[in-house]
Design a protein around this motif. Structure first.
Motif, PDB file in Angstrom:
ATOM      1  N   MET A   1       0.821  -1.210   0.000  1.00  0.00           N
ATOM      2  CA  MET A   1       0.000   0.000   0.000  1.00  0.00           C
ATOM      3  C   MET A   1       0.853   1.258   0.000  1.00  0.00           C
ATOM      4  N   VAL A   2       1.997   1.204   0.668  1.00  0.00           N
ATOM      5  CA  VAL A   2       2.956   2.315   0.589  1.00  0.00           C
ATOM      6  C   VAL A   2       4.294   1.733   0.159  1.00  0.00           C
ATOM      7  N   ASN A   3       4.755   2.177  -0.995  1.00  0.00           N
ATOM      8  CA  ASN A   3       6.000   1.674  -1.574  1.00  0.00           C
ATOM      9  C   ASN A   3       7.215   2.274  -0.865  1.00  0.00           C
ATOM     10  N   PRO A   4       8.409   1.754  -1.138  1.00  0.00           N
ATOM     11  CA  PRO A   4       9.609   2.349  -0.550  1.00  0.00           C
ATOM     12  C   PRO A   4       9.666   3.843  -0.882  1.00  0.00           C
ATOM     13  N   GLY A   5      10.182   4.626   0.053  1.00  0.00           N
ATOM     14  CA  GLY A   5      10.298   6.060  -0.205  1.00  0.00           C
ATOM     15  C   GLY A   5       9.489   6.903   0.761  1.00  0.00           C
ATOM     16  N   SER A   6       8.752   6.262   1.676  1.00  0.00           N
ATOM     17  CA  SER A   6       8.094   7.014   2.740  1.00  0.00           C
ATOM     18  C   SER A   6       8.684   6.544   4.065  1.00  0.00           C
ATOM     19  N   ASP A   7       8.164   7.047   5.192  1.00  0.00           N
ATOM     20  CA  ASP A   7       8.777   6.708   6.483  1.00  0.00           C
ATOM     21  C   ASP A   7       8.739   5.220   6.786  1.00  0.00           C
ATOM     22  N   ALA A   8       7.633   4.558   6.438  1.00  0.00           N
ATOM     23  CA  ALA A   8       7.529   3.117   6.682  1.00  0.00           C
ATOM     24  C   ALA A   8       6.773   2.500   5.520  1.00  0.00           C
ATOM     25  N   ALA A   9       7.024   1.219   5.292  1.00  0.00           N
ATOM     26  CA  ALA A   9       6.252   0.509   4.272  1.00  0.00           C
ATOM     27  C   ALA A   9       4.939   0.069   4.907  1.00  0.00           C
ATOM     28  N   VAL A  10       3.904   0.014   4.105  1.00  0.00           N
ATOM     29  CA  VAL A  10       2.608  -0.448   4.603  1.00  0.00           C
ATOM     30  C   VAL A  10       2.099  -1.524   3.655  1.00  0.00           C
ATOM     31  N   ILE A  11       1.740  -2.660   4.209  1.00  0.00           N
ATOM     32  CA  ILE A  11       1.171  -3.716   3.375  1.00  0.00           C
ATOM     33  C   ILE A  11      -0.128  -4.226   3.990  1.00  0.00           C
ATOM     34  N   ARG A  12      -0.991  -4.730   3.129  1.00  0.00           N
ATOM     35  CA  ARG A  12      -2.214  -5.318   3.655  1.00  0.00           C
ATOM     36  C   ARG A  12      -2.034  -6.835   3.731  1.00  0.00           C
ATOM     37  N   ILE A  13      -2.839  -7.448   4.562  1.00  0.00           N
ATOM     38  CA  ILE A  13      -2.842  -8.897   4.675  1.00  0.00           C
ATOM     39  C   ILE A  13      -4.210  -9.368   4.221  1.00  0.00           C
ATOM     40  N   LYS A  14      -4.223 -10.157   3.158  1.00  0.00           N
ATOM     41  CA  LYS A  14      -5.500 -10.613   2.632  1.00  0.00           C
ATOM     42  C   LYS A  14      -5.538 -12.144   2.675  1.00  0.00           C
ATOM     43  N   ALA A  15      -6.638 -12.720   2.213  1.00  0.00           N
ATOM     44  CA  ALA A  15      -6.841 -14.169   2.382  1.00  0.00           C
ATOM     45  C   ALA A  15      -5.665 -14.979   1.838  1.00  0.00           C
ATOM     46  N   ASP A  16      -5.098 -14.579   0.696  1.00  0.00           N
ATOM     47  CA  ASP A  16      -4.025 -15.401   0.135  1.00  0.00           C
ATOM     48  C   ASP A  16      -2.668 -15.130   0.789  1.00  0.00           C
ATOM     49  N   SER A  17      -2.651 -14.262   1.816  1.00  0.00           N
ATOM     50  CA  SER A  17      -1.414 -14.101   2.594  1.00  0.00           C
ATOM     51  C   SER A  17      -1.246 -15.254   3.576  1.00  0.00           C
ATOM     52  N   VAL A  18      -2.345 -15.942   3.852  1.00  0.00           N
ATOM     53  CA  VAL A  18      -2.341 -17.050   4.811  1.00  0.00           C
ATOM     54  C   VAL A  18      -2.034 -18.341   4.041  1.00  0.00           C
ATOM     55  N   PRO A  19      -1.219 -19.235   4.615  1.00  0.00           N
ATOM     56  CA  PRO A  19      -0.927 -20.489   3.897  1.00  0.00           C
ATOM     57  C   PRO A  19      -2.208 -21.229   3.523  1.00  0.00           C
ATOM     58  N   GLY A  20      -2.273 -21.685   2.302  1.00  0.00           N
ATOM     59  CA  GLY A  20      -3.428 -22.451   1.853  1.00  0.00           C
ATOM     60  C   GLY A  20      -4.640 -21.606   1.532  1.00  0.00           C
ATOM     61  N   ASP A  21      -4.520 -20.285   1.520  1.00  0.00           N
ATOM     62  CA  ASP A  21      -5.649 -19.370   1.292  1.00  0.00           C
ATOM     63  C   ASP A  21      -6.679 -19.543   2.406  1.00  0.00           C
ATOM     64  N   ASP A  22      -6.965 -18.490   3.090  1.00  0.00           N
ATOM     65  CA  ASP A  22      -7.959 -18.569   4.161  1.00  0.00           C
ATOM     66  C   ASP A  22      -9.340 -18.712   3.528  1.00  0.00           C
ATOM     67  N   ALA A  23     -10.113 -19.659   4.074  1.00  0.00           N
ATOM     68  CA  ALA A  23     -11.393 -19.984   3.433  1.00  0.00           C
ATOM     69  C   ALA A  23     -12.546 -19.134   3.958  1.00  0.00           C
ATOM     70  N   ARG A  24     -12.269 -18.258   4.912  1.00  0.00           N
ATOM     71  CA  ARG A  24     -13.371 -17.482   5.478  1.00  0.00           C
ATOM     72  C   ARG A  24     -14.098 -16.668   4.410  1.00  0.00           C
ATOM     73  N   GLU A  25     -15.401 -16.677   4.484  1.00  0.00           N
ATOM     74  CA  GLU A  25     -16.231 -15.962   3.512  1.00  0.00           C
ATOM     75  C   GLU A  25     -15.846 -14.474   3.463  1.00  0.00           C
ATOM     76  N   ASP A  26     -15.807 -13.879   4.665  1.00  0.00           N
ATOM     77  CA  ASP A  26     -15.496 -12.458   4.733  1.00  0.00           C
ATOM     78  C   ASP A  26     -14.187 -12.301   5.486  1.00  0.00           C
ATOM     79  N   PHE A  27     -13.098 -12.426   4.766  1.00  0.00           N
ATOM     80  CA  PHE A  27     -11.784 -12.451   5.429  1.00  0.00           C
ATOM     81  C   PHE A  27     -11.502 -11.101   6.097  1.00  0.00           C
ATOM     82  N   PRO A  28     -11.098 -11.140   7.364  1.00  0.00           N
ATOM     83  CA  PRO A  28     -10.805  -9.879   8.069  1.00  0.00           C
ATOM     84  C   PRO A  28      -9.437  -9.327   7.666  1.00  0.00           C
TER      85      PRO A  28
END
Lengths: 767, 235
Positions: A436-463
């Protein structure tokens, strides 16, 4: 083993063991060790594996919080809860000596090693950052190392498919010949996916997976635990491993797939000290024994001796303890990924690590004692003599700046401050589509989505979650005052996270120091650990793991003590993600924090970039870091961000207020060759009784430049003050110049010109 | 409408493509393992980015021999839509499904940055829904993206309107300065003569969501979906 050399005092010393340590070995096993066993003790008792010189000190680190699921030292990496049954695992690790000898492979395998530590925990690695230190870029050998290290990191990370989202690079003569390469990786998993590196279940088979074992990286851990000399570098070239990110990618996918089956009783990567460390550590953690036969280990070259097979640090290999009866699942999955595997032994109840070769016992050692009973040293610490000179330094020796205009230009061009685009444009920082924020700002920012979890998280509405990462260490400040400088490294990380909209939750540190047998260098380490501990405690960001790299010195002396701090924070909502650059014309520019740290007779100029660049001197007591002030500043800023008032936030660090303002004006990049410029009109004339160089370039801590819409400015200042944070509007965004009015003079810089100096400096040096 | 995303050993943008097609665009999407020899019920195939087979020997040169590539060729021969992104573009060139080759960047370094793309033709299933005159902002991330082909091939590609995207500056001008890798004619993407196979070096799947501050890449997928089913309405 008739061909093995006999054990002589010379051989013991070549293995980095002292006579006392050798006696201790004899005491533990009740006899003389053979050559193979000596090799095993040598790597297991190296600083890299045993922390024998630092273990006592590291006990001071705060390691607990309600979020800690796996704490420091328990496993390959710590794990923190981030809510909704999700967790993150992260760690930083050094690969300094290998990178000094062979920069490309040294750095590449540093990345590979830390990624393995993360997926060994059952987590999918989702991002990497790094912290690098080199000598002066005017030296062609330094440029060779810098080029090699950056391309090695790029090669491994890009091919593996992990985004390298942030980092820091410093250039200082003390690192000449001994660059620092600290690599960090972070992975994501659910609480129920945590894997353990314990050899559980007597009778369970032990599998070796991954490519065959070769002679590369022989005893790298022992190599990393000695002073680096020209001779040692040449001799030890074979101690540098060769990385294959493609193999690691396959190995990671296969391991995560296998972990999901539940057939795994324990898993451990073969990192430092390879097969040796992984077998004896898993047995020690499991309270069991392990018996393996080296003849079954896949081997890359014929005629390898047991000593070589055990101590090889060939990369991308894993040790997996499988639930008995489920061996076929391992075979099926590793065959699917075309990866070599071999069943090499089994878990026993003897507590012994028994190594056979074609059935003949070549080593038989007590696993727990080998892993956990390395000697612990309380080294002598003595305050270094150079600190007297540092304390006596005053500004009387230095005239106030008569040309701030060119001083700012020189600072922005200084490679340590200049844009690192030459570095990060070589790293894929967007793969996995989470950045979400590329190199070049104070800190990097990334989101964590269903496919960030091993095996893809199966939850309908992934938090979905959002995390921010920063890595910092001003080693000049640490050199001049290890305690204050180390606190400040933690505080700077926390400030960077706050500026990005994140609340710190955990820390990993990499202690890069000189030879611990030198009392002055050990004093640096001790003071630094004290500072780091207080810092992490103040921000409720416990240390979840890390790495110690000692013996960082070349014949000319030790490096500046460099306790690299990497901190991870959580951003509550997408709307809170904040970047450092100004957003809109007409916005208010506000300074949070005291313009200059109170009671500092050097006004923040001690150890500053300004003194180094303009006056060629690395001296003076660095600014004091008040953790109470820092904490209040961080929570206040975060509160303001969460109220939706803040459009940009950038902390003050190297180069002071002037550099922070300049970067706020020009650091947004819209696309290739397309920076965005927004000037500012800043009035600091109400701040009197201070030298102009100190006001512009002093590096007092606890300061952040924010911008808000004009209409929110008064409210923002009032709220900050209510929280106990000094705040004042100092200007307005707009125009194509940075104008700064001081009580005695007014200066103006063209933004485009400043940007070009800052943006091109490293690229030009490397051209 | 079903999508298949190929998965070679070493693919690393496969999950990103699945995410965008399935979760952002809302269509059923399956990973297709490289050892499969048919594309199943897929209506379109995406060959994703990454380092298939470690990109050893030459980018894409080993992947082209995977069983699944035979199936993709057959699928394309029957008019099926195939989109290759980054390493996928390299594989399609190696497989002979697209002309030319992607050689080492002229900087000799990997490049990851946002670039601007001028849409050279709207007459393709991959670009039809892009608003006319729209300058696309999409990231690249590659070490071998320097498009090269012989002069006759280039003439033919140009004469038949087969260039899809060209690297441009922010004003939309095709300049050498805007060329991140040395590609002939600033070529960032092309299609085959039948216009059902396309390859592009930039990553539209990394630029398809507002959470990442990017939307332009979505237009490529919207075009593909519209072409597969003209009745579909895309958001």
């Amino acid at each position: 083993m008739s061909s093995d050399p006999s054990i002589t005092p010379e051989l013991i010393s070549e293995h980095g063991l002292t006579a006392e340590e050798y006696d201790r070995i004899k005491e533990i096993i009740g006899r003389e060790p053979n050559y193979v066993e000596l090799g095993i003790f040598s790597v297991m008792w190296s600083e890299h594996c045993s922390y024998k010189n630092t273990r006592a000190l590291l006990k001071g680190f705060p390691v607990e919080s309600p979020r800690v699921l796996v704490g420091a030292g328990e496993e390959n990496a710590g794990i923190l809860d981030i809510g909704d049954n999700l967790a993150i695992s992260f760690k930083i690790e050094s690969h300094n000596h290998p990178s000094a000898v062979e920069p490309f492979q040294g750095a590449a395998t540093g990345v590979g090693g830390i990624i393995r530590d993360i997926f060994t925990m059952g987590a999918r690695p989702v991002c990497a950052i790094n912290s690098l230190r080199f000598g002066d870029l005017s030296n062609s050998e330094v440029r060779r190392l810098f080029r090699g290290v950056v391309s090695g990191i790029a090669h491994y990370g890009n091919c593996f498919g992990i985004p390298t989202v942030a980092g820091e690079v410093y250039f200082d003569q003390s690192y000449e010949g001994n660059p620092l390469v600290n690599a960090f990786a972070l992975g994501v998993l659910r609480h129920d996916q945590i894997a353990r590196g314990a050899a559980k279940g007597v009778g369970n088979p032990v599998f070796y997976v991954g490519p065959a074992t070769g002679r590369d990286g022989l005893a790298g851990a022992a190599f990393a635990s000695q002073d680096l000399t020209e001779e040692s570098a040449e001799q030890q070239r074979s101690a540098v491993q060769v990385g294959d990110p493609f193999m690691e990618k396959l190995c990671m996918e296969a391991c995560l797939e296998l972990l999901a089956t539940g057939a795994v009783a324990g898993i451990q990567d073969m990192g430092a000290a390879g097969l040796t460390c992984s077998t004896c550590e898993t047995a020690a953690r499991g309270g069991t024994g392990v018996e393996i036969d080296l003849a079954k280990v896949p081997q890359r070259s014929p005629g390898m001796t047991p000593y070589e097979i055990l101590l090889s640090e060939s990369q991308e290999r894993m040790l997996i303890i499988v639930e008995k009866g489920r061996e076929d699942e391992v075979k099926r999955i590793f065959d699917k990924w075309d990866l070599p595997w071999a069943e090499i032994g089994n878990v026993t109840d003897t507590g012994q690590m028994v190594v056979k070769n074609h059935g003949e016992v070549v080593a038989d050692l007590p696993a727990a004692k080998l892993a956990d009973e390395a000697p612990v040293y309380h080294r002598e610490a003595k305050e270094p003599v150079y600190l007297d000179e540092v304390r006596n330094f005053t500004l009387e020796e230095i005239e106030d700046c008569d040309d701030p205009k060119s001083a700012l230009e020189k600072l922005l061009e200084w490679p340590t401050i200049a844009s690192k685009n030459w570095v990060y444009r070589q790293y894929d920082h967007m793969v996995r589509a989470n950045t979400m924020v590329n190199p070049g700002s104070d800190a990097a920012v990334i989101r964590i989505k269903a496919d960030s979890v091993p095996g893809d998280d199966a939850r309908e509405d992934f938090p979905e979650k959002i995390i921010a990462l920063a890595v910092d260490c001003n080693a000049t400040h640490v050199y001049l005052d290890p305690y204050e400088g180390s606190k400040a490294s933690v505080a700077e990380c926390a400030r960077n996270l706050a500026c990005s909209g994140a609340l710190p939750i955990g820390t990993t540190d990499n202690l890069n120091f000189g030879n611990p047998h030198n009392p002055e260098l050990f004093w640096q380490l001790k003071e630094s650990v004290r500072g780091l501990s207080e810092g992490c405690t103040a921000f409720d960001a416990p240390v979840t793991g890390g790495n110690v790299s000692l013996y960082n010195q070349n014949p000319d002396g030790a490096i500046d003590p460099t306790p690299t701090v990497a901190m991870v924070g959580v951003v509550e909502d997408e709307a809170h993600v904040t970047t450092q650059w100004f957003k809109d014309k007409g916005d208010a520019v506000i300074l949070l924090g005291e313009p200059v740290g109170k009671g500092d007779i050097l006004y923040g100029l001690g150890g500053s970039a300004y003194l180094q660049v303009i006056h060629g001197c690395k001296n003076g007591k660095p600014p004091v870091c008040d953790l109470g002030i820092e904490r209040t500043l961080g929570t206040t800023l975060l509160g303001l961000i969460q109220s939706g008032l803040i459009k940009s936030a950038h902390d003050c660090s190297e180069g002071g207020l002037a550099v922070t303002l300049a970067e706020s004006c020009f650091s947004e990049l819209h696309g290739r060759n397309t920076p965005c410029f927004l000037g500012a009109d800043v009035d600091l004339s109400s701040i009197v009784d201070i030298r102009s160089d100190a006001l512009l370039f002093g590096e007092s801590h606890g300061r952040i430049i924010i911008s808000t819409s004009d209409i929110d400015a008064v409210k923002t200042v009032e709220r900050a003050k209510l929280m106990g944070v000094p705040a004042q509007r100092i200007g307005t965004v707009g125009g194509d110049q940075l104008k700064v009015k001081l009580f005695n003079e007014e200066y103006a810089w063209e933004i485009a010109g400043l940007h070009d100096l800052w943006w091109n400096s490293i690229g030009n040096a490397m051209a | 409408m079903n999508f298949a995303v190929l998965q070679f050993p070493g693919s690393n943008c496969d999950q990103d493509c699945v995410h965008v097609l399935r979760n952002v665009m809302g269509y059923p999407t399956q990973l297709l393992w490289h050892k499969e020899n048919n594309v199943g019920d897929a209506d379109a195939v995406v060959v994703p980015g990454g380092f298939s087979y470690g990109d050893y020997l030459r980018t894409g040169s080993i992947a082209r021999f995977s069983p699944v590539m035979g199936a993709v060729k057959e699928f394309a021969d029957n008019g099926g839509f195939v989109l290759g992104i980054c390493n996928g573009f390299q594989i399609l060139c190696e497989a002979g499904l697209l002309p030319g080759a992607l050689i080492r960047n002229r900087s000799l370094q990997f490049r990851c940055e946002h670039v601007y793309l001028k849409v050279a033709t709207y007459n393709s299933p991959f670009t039809s829904q892009i608003p006319e005159g729209k300058l696309m902002r999409i990231p690249i991330a590659h070490g071998e993206g320097n498009y090269f082909c012989d002069a006759n091939t280039l003439d033919e590609i140009e004469a038949n309107d087969r260039i899809l995207f060209q690297y441009a500056d922010r004003e939309g001008d095709i300049t050498d300065h805007a060329n991140p890798n040395g590609s002939l004619k600033n070529i960032a993407g092309i299609c085959n003569a039948e216009r059902n196979i396309a390859g592009m070096m930039p990553h539209p799947e990394r630029a398809a969501e507002s959470a990442l501050n990017e939307k332009d890449g979505r237009l490529v997928f919207e075009s593909l979906i519209q072409s597969l089913n003209p009745a579909s309405t895309t958001a």
